[in-house]
Design a protein around this motif. Structure first.
Motif, PDB file in Angstrom:
ATOM      1  N   LYS A  48       0.817  -1.215   0.000  1.00 42.95           N
ATOM      2  CA  LYS A  48       0.000   0.000   0.000  1.00 42.95           C
ATOM      3  C   LYS A  48       0.851   1.266   0.000  1.00 42.95           C
ATOM      4  CE  LYS A  48      -4.063  -2.079   1.950  1.00 42.95           C
ATOM      5  NZ  LYS A  48      -4.680  -2.490   3.176  1.00 42.95           N
ATOM      6  N   LEU A  49       2.109   1.128   0.366  1.00 38.67           N
ATOM      7  CA  LEU A  49       3.000   2.288   0.382  1.00 38.67           C
ATOM      8  C   LEU A  49       3.521   2.634  -1.008  1.00 38.67           C
ATOM      9  CD1 LEU A  49       5.068   1.503   3.586  1.00 38.67           C
ATOM     10  CD2 LEU A  49       3.332   3.264   3.295  1.00 38.67           C
ATOM     11  N   MET A  50       3.576   1.647  -1.888  1.00 37.55           N
ATOM     12  CA  MET A  50       4.084   1.852  -3.239  1.00 37.55           C
ATOM     13  C   MET A  50       2.924   1.911  -4.220  1.00 37.55           C
ATOM     14  SD  MET A  50       7.118  -1.011  -3.119  1.00 37.55           S
ATOM     15  CE  MET A  50       8.221  -0.364  -4.352  1.00 37.55           C
ATOM     16  N   SER A  51       3.142   2.595  -5.338  1.00 40.20           N
ATOM     17  CA  SER A  51       2.136   2.539  -6.404  1.00 40.20           C
ATOM     18  C   SER A  51       2.138   1.115  -6.959  1.00 40.20           C
ATOM     19  CB  SER A  51       2.470   3.535  -7.512  1.00 40.20           C
ATOM     20  OG  SER A  51       3.601   3.101  -8.241  1.00 40.20           O
ATOM     21  N   SER A  52       1.083   0.728  -7.640  1.00 40.63           N
ATOM     22  CA  SER A  52       1.021  -0.628  -8.189  1.00 40.63           C
ATOM     23  C   SER A  52       2.131  -0.845  -9.218  1.00 40.63           C
ATOM     24  CB  SER A  52      -0.355  -0.907  -8.792  1.00 40.63           C
ATOM     25  OG  SER A  52      -0.661   0.037  -9.793  1.00 40.63           O
ATOM     26  N   GLU A  53       2.505   0.219  -9.943  1.00 41.29           N
ATOM     27  CA  GLU A  53       3.588   0.112 -10.920  1.00 41.29           C
ATOM     28  C   GLU A  53       4.925  -0.136 -10.217  1.00 41.29           C
ATOM     29  OE1 GLU A  53       1.471   2.863 -10.877  1.00 41.29           O
ATOM     30  OE2 GLU A  53       0.174   2.135 -12.501  1.00 41.29           O
ATOM     31  N   GLU A  54       5.195   0.601  -9.149  1.00 46.45           N
ATOM     32  CA  GLU A  54       6.436   0.415  -8.388  1.00 46.45           C
ATOM     33  C   GLU A  54       6.490  -0.986  -7.775  1.00 46.45           C
ATOM     34  OE1 GLU A  54       7.258   4.924  -6.703  1.00 46.45           O
ATOM     35  OE2 GLU A  54       5.725   3.681  -5.748  1.00 46.45           O
ATOM     36  N   TYR A  55       5.363  -1.403  -7.248  1.00 46.19           N
ATOM     37  CA  TYR A  55       5.265  -2.706  -6.591  1.00 46.19           C
ATOM     38  C   TYR A  55       5.591  -3.834  -7.574  1.00 46.19           C
ATOM     39  CZ  TYR A  55       3.209  -6.229  -3.460  1.00 46.19           C
ATOM     40  OH  TYR A  55       3.008  -7.302  -2.643  1.00 46.19           O
ATOM     41  N   ARG A  56       4.997  -3.773  -8.767  1.00 49.83           N
ATOM     42  CA  ARG A  56       5.253  -4.796  -9.786  1.00 49.83           C
ATOM     43  C   ARG A  56       6.682  -4.693 -10.316  1.00 49.83           C
ATOM     44  NH1 ARG A  56       0.176  -3.403 -11.207  1.00 49.83           N
ATOM     45  NH2 ARG A  56       0.852  -2.144 -12.966  1.00 49.83           N
ATOM     46  N   ALA A  57       7.160  -3.469 -10.554  1.00 50.14           N
ATOM     47  CA  ALA A  57       8.515  -3.285 -11.086  1.00 50.14           C
ATOM     48  C   ALA A  57       9.570  -3.844 -10.144  1.00 50.14           C
ATOM     49  CB  ALA A  57       8.777  -1.798 -11.361  1.00 50.14           C
ATOM     50  N   ALA A  58       9.310  -3.770  -8.846  1.00 51.61           N
ATOM     51  CA  ALA A  58      10.244  -4.315  -7.851  1.00 51.61           C
ATOM     52  C   ALA A  58      10.105  -5.831  -7.704  1.00 51.61           C
ATOM     53  CB  ALA A  58      10.023  -3.640  -6.498  1.00 51.61           C
ATOM     54  N   GLY A  59       9.107  -6.417  -8.371  1.00 54.19           N
ATOM     55  CA  GLY A  59       8.916  -7.868  -8.303  1.00 54.19           C
ATOM     56  C   GLY A  59       8.250  -8.329  -7.027  1.00 54.19           C
ATOM     57  N   LEU A  60       7.711  -7.394  -6.240  1.00 58.82           N
ATOM     58  CA  LEU A  60       7.131  -7.767  -4.944  1.00 58.82           C
ATOM     59  C   LEU A  60       5.809  -8.506  -5.088  1.00 58.82           C
ATOM     60  CD1 LEU A  60       8.007  -4.544  -2.943  1.00 58.82           C
ATOM     61  CD2 LEU A  60       9.246  -6.711  -3.035  1.00 58.82           C
ATOM     62  N   ASP A  61       5.174  -8.397  -6.251  1.00 57.75           N
ATOM     63  CA  ASP A  61       3.921  -9.111  -6.474  1.00 57.75           C
ATOM     64  C   ASP A  61       4.136 -10.626  -6.557  1.00 57.75           C
ATOM     65  OD1 ASP A  61       5.346  -8.537  -8.874  1.00 57.75           O
ATOM     66  OD2 ASP A  61       3.564  -8.990 -10.081  1.00 57.75           O
ATOM     67  N   LYS A  62       5.398 -11.058  -6.665  1.00 55.81           N
ATOM     68  CA  LYS A  62       5.717 -12.483  -6.747  1.00 55.81           C
ATOM     69  C   LYS A  62       5.910 -13.114  -5.366  1.00 55.81           C
ATOM     70  CE  LYS A  62       7.965 -11.500 -11.088  1.00 55.81           C
ATOM     71  NZ  LYS A  62       9.223 -11.014 -11.604  1.00 55.81           N
ATOM     72  N   LEU A  63       5.910 -12.301  -4.322  1.00 53.08           N
ATOM     73  CA  LEU A  63       6.116 -12.820  -2.971  1.00 53.08           C
ATOM     74  C   LEU A  63       4.866 -13.527  -2.459  1.00 53.08           C
ATOM     75  CD1 LEU A  63       7.895  -9.766  -1.265  1.00 53.08           C
ATOM     76  CD2 LEU A  63       8.951 -11.818  -2.241  1.00 53.08           C
ATOM     77  N   SER A  64       5.091 -14.529  -1.642  1.00 55.29           N
ATOM     78  CA  SER A  64       3.969 -15.186  -0.969  1.00 55.29           C
ATOM     79  C   SER A  64       3.507 -14.284   0.177  1.00 55.29           C
ATOM     80  CB  SER A  64       4.407 -16.549  -0.414  1.00 55.29           C
ATOM     81  OG  SER A  64       5.300 -16.358   0.678  1.00 55.29           O
ATOM     82  N   ASP A  65       2.372 -14.605   0.758  1.00 54.51           N
ATOM     83  CA  ASP A  65       1.879 -13.830   1.901  1.00 54.51           C
ATOM     84  C   ASP A  65       2.871 -13.867   3.057  1.00 54.51           C
ATOM     85  OD1 ASP A  65      -0.388 -13.163   0.501  1.00 54.51           O
ATOM     86  OD2 ASP A  65      -1.667 -14.662   1.465  1.00 54.51           O
ATOM     87  N   VAL A  66       3.496 -15.017   3.280  1.00 53.34           N
ATOM     88  CA  VAL A  66       4.478 -15.166   4.366  1.00 53.34           C
ATOM     89  C   VAL A  66       5.706 -14.302   4.079  1.00 53.34           C
ATOM     90  CG1 VAL A  66       6.022 -16.811   5.513  1.00 53.34           C
ATOM     91  CG2 VAL A  66       3.649 -17.455   5.030  1.00 53.34           C
ATOM     92  N   GLU A  67       6.185 -14.322   2.835  1.00 58.35           N
ATOM     93  CA  GLU A  67       7.349 -13.521   2.461  1.00 58.35           C
ATOM     94  C   GLU A  67       7.040 -12.016   2.559  1.00 58.35           C
ATOM     95  OE1 GLU A  67       9.475 -16.455  -0.829  1.00 58.35           O
ATOM     96  OE2 GLU A  67       7.686 -15.292  -1.385  1.00 58.35           O
ATOM     97  N   ARG A  68       5.845 -11.622   2.125  1.00 53.06           N
ATOM     98  CA  ARG A  68       5.436 -10.218   2.197  1.00 53.06           C
ATOM     99  C   ARG A  68       5.340  -9.759   3.650  1.00 53.06           C
ATOM    100  NH1 ARG A  68       1.165 -10.743  -0.441  1.00 53.06           N
ATOM    101  NH2 ARG A  68       2.187 -10.723  -2.452  1.00 53.06           N
ATOM    102  N   ALA A  69       4.813 -10.608   4.518  1.00 52.04           N
ATOM    103  CA  ALA A  69       4.728 -10.267   5.942  1.00 52.04           C
ATOM    104  C   ALA A  69       6.121 -10.113   6.538  1.00 52.04           C
ATOM    105  CB  ALA A  69       3.932 -11.341   6.693  1.00 52.04           C
TER     106      ALA A  69
END
Length: 156
Positions: A33-54
């Protein structure tokens, strides 16, 4: 590359700290929620699991509290990124100027508060503003149509 990503994450969190404090429950909103959706995807964070994101969010909170203030004062890359912050947006209507503790609701979703005394009566429909830092490091907002400037601080 890693230091650049860490610096970008830090600046995103640091720039959002007023928003975090003003949150409805005061809890950390998470990097997604801190990053724009474009920044989030560009950083590859959308590939993280819920556990990894936490785990990333826990680390980011600790990092921001412990290390980020030092980097903001000592790391040339972070200092340069902080100094280059410039926001261009429009104030949502109705906008008639400012008169003390005015809140400015921007079309990008940010909210800023007048932090310095003063009055300004705005006439016209052009509500474009630029927010940047002055030479002392405080934010200022300039109405581009009239070149009127006031000190501001971010609410969210």
């Amino acid at each position: 590359m890693r230091s650049t990503l860490l610096s970008l994450l830090f600046l995103t969190v640091a720039g959002s700290m007023p928003a975090l404090a003003a949150g409805p429950e005061g809890e950390f909103p998470g990097v997604e929620k801190l990053m724009s959706s474009e920044e989030y995807r560009a950083a590859g964070l959308d590939k993280l699991s819920d556990v990894e994101r936490a785990a990333l969010n826990r680390w980011l909170v600790t990092y921001t509290a412990a290390e980020a203030p030092t980097l903001l004062r000592s790391n040339p890359e972070v200092i340069a990124a902080d100094e280059s912050i410039r926001i261009e947006a429009n104030i949502k209507p109705p906008f008639e100027g400012w008169s003390g503790e005015t809140l400015f609701y921007l079309d990008n979703g940010q909210v800023w508060r007048q932090r310095l005394p003063g009055r300004y009566l705005h006439r016209g429909d052009d509500t474009a503003v630029v927010i940047d830092k002055n030479f002392l490091g405080f934010y200022r907002m300039t109405v581009t149509a009239t070149d009127k400037t006031v000190g501001v601080s971010r609410v969210r």
